[in-house]
Scaffold this active site. Structure first.
Site, mmCIF file in Angstrom:
data_model
loop_
_atom_site.group_PDB
_atom_site.id
_atom_site.type_symbol
_atom_site.label_atom_id
_atom_site.label_comp_id
_atom_site.label_asym_id
_atom_site.label_seq_id
_atom_site.Cartn_x
_atom_site.Cartn_y
_atom_site.Cartn_z
ATOM 1 C CG ASP A 50 11.033 16.069 -31.143
ATOM 2 O OD1 ASP A 50 10.169 15.235 -30.866
ATOM 3 O OD2 ASP A 50 11.092 17.185 -30.588
ATOM 4 C CB THR A 121 7.248 16.635 -28.862
ATOM 5 O OG1 THR A 121 8.100 15.560 -29.242
ATOM 6 C CG2 THR A 121 7.806 17.930 -29.420
ATOM 7 C CB THR A 193 -3.529 11.613 -23.763
ATOM 8 O OG1 THR A 193 -2.914 12.725 -24.391
ATOM 9 C CG2 THR A 193 -5.040 11.729 -23.922
#
Ligand code: AMP
Ligand code: MG
Ligand code: MG
Length: 307
Positions: A50, A121, A193
């Protein structure tokens, strides 16, 4: 090459190449094996991928566009980067396209670039690598109008040497890098999600009475399912998504005829002074799906939690 001088076209063309470079950084960090995980908050991780991907994107875009506002998920970092992280090239096929009239007079001050250097992530750390995307969104006068979605691990299980795939869109011009498709009629496939669910997220999902539910990571990844006709709608009754998660996906989805709003049906503003969380949730629908009718199915009791 008069049309090539339009700022929006140059930004989009550069962002495609920059996103590819960031994707290589993400693969390199994973191959080296030391992810350097930092916990930013509850259920909110950051890795070396990231951090490095964002440094590459910001260093490259700010070298090419020195006065542009860029807001990245990972905040302010060391601007010095290895020279081979600086991308100066741009996508020639985009540069050769005619700039839509609406953008010809757009100046640096009208644009904000929203960067999610690695969306998904949690999934990256857990090995769900095909959920990962690099998102570079262009907001123009506060609207999400241009975007790049790069998948560093597209098709990697079949082609381990693959360098991924890069999708772009500009409202008024179109989309590229993939085959836009509409989902099948007569049923409702909902994507949600897989790592940030709670009672409200679940209540909104159940209210849509899905025939099928696809739980995957990443806002970019879920919007891609809509754009490839694999799901009808993406619902997230949560404040968890931020502007950098939705700017690029919203722009590409809108450019192909879909829609992304909050769960009340209003569009988000992407000017540089706005709050980062999408605090009224997210509802996105594929091209050919009636956004209003999906909105109506979300109960007032859920909507009222996101004033
Ligand atoms: P997901 O669909 O869970 O992959 O979330 C989409 C994007 O929103 C990812 O970038 C997540 O990191 C972010 N996100 C969603 N919910 C939360 C949360 N509760 N805390 C932090 N980030 C979140
Ligand atoms: Mg994200
Ligand atoms: Mg991210």
């Amino acid at each position: 090459m008069a049309q090539n001088s339009a700022l929006v076209m140059r930004l989009l063309a550069s962002s495609v190449v920059v996103a590819n470079r960031a994707g290589k950084i993400i693969r390199d960090v994973m191959s080296r094996g030391d992810l350097g995980i930092v916990e930013k908050g509850k259920n909110d991780l950051q890795t070396e991928a990231d951090r490095s991907a964002q440094r590459c994107i910001i260093a490259s875009l700010s070298q090419q566009f020195p006065d542009i506002a860029i807001i990245g998920e990972e905040g302010t970092q060391n601007p010095e980067v290895p020279s081979d992280w600086i991308v100066t090239d741009s996508d020639h096929s985009i540069l050769s396209m005619q700039c839509p009239n609406d953008y010809k007079k757009i100046e640096t001050k009208d644009v904000v670039v929203w960067v999610d250097p690695l969306d998904g992530t949690s999934e990256y750390t857990q090995g769900f690598l095909d959920h990962v995307t690099v998102l570079i969104g262009l907001s123009i006068k506060g609207k999400a109008l241009g975007g790049v979605i790069h998948q560093p691990y597209y098709n990697y299980k079949v082609e381990p040497e693959s360098t991924g795939r890069t999708i772009w869109g500009l409202v008024g011009l179109g989309v590229g890098g993939f085959l836009p498709q509409q989902p099948p009629q007569g049923k409702t496939i909902v994507t949600v999600t897989r790592s940030h669910s709670d009672a409200l997220v679940q209540a909104a999902l159940e209210a849509l009475h899905p025939d099928e539910t696809i739980r995957v990571g990443g806002a970019g990844n879920k919007v891609l399912l809509l754009m490839e006709g694999r799901a009808h709608t993406y619902v997230f009754a949560s404040k968890g998504c931020k502007k950098w998660d939705t700017c690029a996906p919203e722009a590409v989805l809108t450019a192909m005829g879909g829609k992304l709003t909050d769960i009340h049906g209003s569009s988000y503003n992407y000017e540089k002074t706005v709050e980062h969380p999408n605090s009224r949730g997210v509802l996105a629908t594929a091209k050919g799906v009636d956004h209003e009718s999906i909105l109506k199915k979300i109960p007032e009791s859920v909507k009222n939690k996101f004033p």
